[in-house]
Enzyme design. Structure first.
Site, mmCIF file in Angstrom:
data_model
loop_
_atom_site.group_PDB
_atom_site.id
_atom_site.type_symbol
_atom_site.label_atom_id
_atom_site.label_comp_id
_atom_site.label_asym_id
_atom_site.label_seq_id
_atom_site.Cartn_x
_atom_site.Cartn_y
_atom_site.Cartn_z
ATOM 1 N N LYS A 1 27.412 -51.832 56.308
ATOM 2 C CA LYS A 1 28.017 -50.239 57.129
ATOM 3 C C LYS A 1 29.470 -51.186 57.469
ATOM 4 C CE LYS A 1 23.900 -48.180 57.219
ATOM 5 N NZ LYS A 1 22.675 -47.604 57.949
ATOM 6 N N GLN B 1 20.103 -48.579 63.207
ATOM 7 C CA GLN B 1 19.168 -48.860 62.480
ATOM 8 C C GLN B 1 17.720 -47.965 61.695
ATOM 9 O OE1 GLN B 1 20.862 -48.867 59.469
ATOM 10 N NE2 GLN B 1 19.074 -49.186 58.165
ATOM 11 N N ASP C 1 24.490 -39.986 61.207
ATOM 12 C CA ASP C 1 23.675 -40.305 60.121
ATOM 13 C C ASP C 1 23.067 -38.343 59.804
ATOM 14 O OD1 ASP C 1 22.894 -42.730 59.635
ATOM 15 O OD2 ASP C 1 21.485 -43.790 60.637
HETATM 16 N N1 GUN Z 1 17.364 -46.891 57.136
HETATM 17 C C1 GUN Z 1 17.777 -46.792 55.650
HETATM 18 N N2 GUN Z 1 17.813 -46.069 55.595
HETATM 19 C C2 GUN Z 1 18.889 -45.596 56.489
HETATM 20 C C3 GUN Z 1 19.673 -44.804 56.546
HETATM 21 O O1 GUN Z 1 21.244 -44.102 56.413
HETATM 22 N N3 GUN Z 1 20.455 -45.060 58.386
HETATM 23 C C4 GUN Z 1 19.138 -45.323 59.450
HETATM 24 N N4 GUN Z 1 19.388 -45.220 60.973
HETATM 25 N N5 GUN Z 1 18.907 -45.821 59.099
HETATM 26 C C5 GUN Z 1 18.288 -46.298 57.524
#
Ligand code: GUN
Length: 293
Positions: free
Chosen positions: A52, A96, A119
């Site tokens: 990211k 996350q 998100d």
């Molecule tokens: N863990 C797995 N996929 C995601 C996501 O898209 N966002 C976040 N914050 N955590 C994750």
């Protein structure tokens, strides 16, 4: 069989975002800024967050990575979230998941200001999505919509079977594809762990979306000729002959199902890269205040 090349599509969309960032900054305005909070040292989470941050650099966004040890307390984490909520220099942020067991993920998600929830995990954004109001769409469903749209896959009136009912994939993609919108207007069947005969449903699917986290669960005998397959699973399967000691496998047995499919996403290189692109698109929307004004 046509491959839905998420890696290539994500690159194209990132180039489009980069052009928009260049236009934004050409008059001296600051670029969009995404922050990510990573707690602990789960290898998969570290890899996702690295990706990211790298993607932000690629498109010209600013990014901040806030790393904390696994023993951070919930109230310390909530304080960090409060600061990010109040920081005008940060357009959107993510925490996350998964978080260590002693931290309540629900309280953390609820603490994020919906305006900065790029998100799309906050119930306010989920509720707005369900009602067709402007919102941040969750990354994976948003990525799937982009794939269907950009590959001109007909969705209207199709039998769409979703396997898995998670809050972040199965449930929202079911809602989105049944909406009166494009892509949408599909007839949805949502299968889950209590479904009596999953194969009965998957064999009827014109479009099959699989997100349950079980490697190679969908086999060739479970699909019909010409099906469009979106494989959301990213499973690490032990393999001593692989360089890292594991291989990535989807929820779909690729070789068997690809032989019958009209379109299929590979793993890796399918849905995965598209989720990061969705996050960037949401951050750009946050910067432009397109969702909440
Ligand atoms: N863990 C797995 N996929 C995601 C996501 O898209 N966002 C976040 N914050 N955590 C994750």
């Amino acid at each position: 069989m046509n491959l839905i090349d998420g890696k290539h599509l994500a690159k194209t969309i990132k180039e489009e975002i980069a052009e928009q960032v260049t236009a934004i900054t050409s008059d001296g305005s600051r670029p969009p800024h995404l922050a990510a909070v990573l707690v602990g040292d789960d290898p998969a989470s570290q890899s996702y967050v690295r990706n990211k941050v790298r993607s932000c650099e690629q498109v010209g966004f600013e990014s901040s990575l806030i790393r904390k040890e696994a023993d951070i307390t919930e109230s310390e984490l909530l304080e960090i979230i409060d600061k990010l909520n109040a920081d005008d220099a940060i357009d959107g942020f993510i925490v996350q998941l998964p978080l260590p067991k002693h931290i309540n993920e629900e309280r953390v998600t609820l603490a994020i200001d919906p305006k900065k929830d790029v998100d799309g995990f906050h119930p306010v954004n989920f509720g707005r999505m369900a009602q067709g109001l402007s919102c941040y769409l969750p990354a994976t469903p948003f990525g799937i919509l982009q794939m269907l749209d950009r590959y001109n896959i007909e969705v209207e009136g199709k039998e769409c079977v979703v396997v898995g009912r998670s809050n972040i994939v199965g449930s929202p993609i079911s809602i989105l594809l049944s909406r009166k919108a494009s892509p949408g207007n599909a007839t949805i069947t949502l299968c889950h762990s209590r479904t009596k005969d999953i194969a009965f449903h998957t064999r009827r699917a014109d479009i099959l979306i699989v997100a349950l986290g079980r490697p190679e669960f969908i086999t060739g005998d479970m699909v019909k000729e010409g099906v469009v397959v979106i494989d959301v699973g990213i499973n690490r399967v032990d393999d001593e002959t692989a360089k890292r000691g594991y291989r990535l496998r989807g929820d779909v047995h690729f070789d068997e199902v690809a032989a019958k499919a009209s379109y299929i996403t590979p793993v890796p290189g399918g849905v995965g890269p598209m989720t990061v692109t969705s996050l960037l698109m949401n951050t750009l929307k946050a910067y432009r205040k397109e969702v909440y004004g």
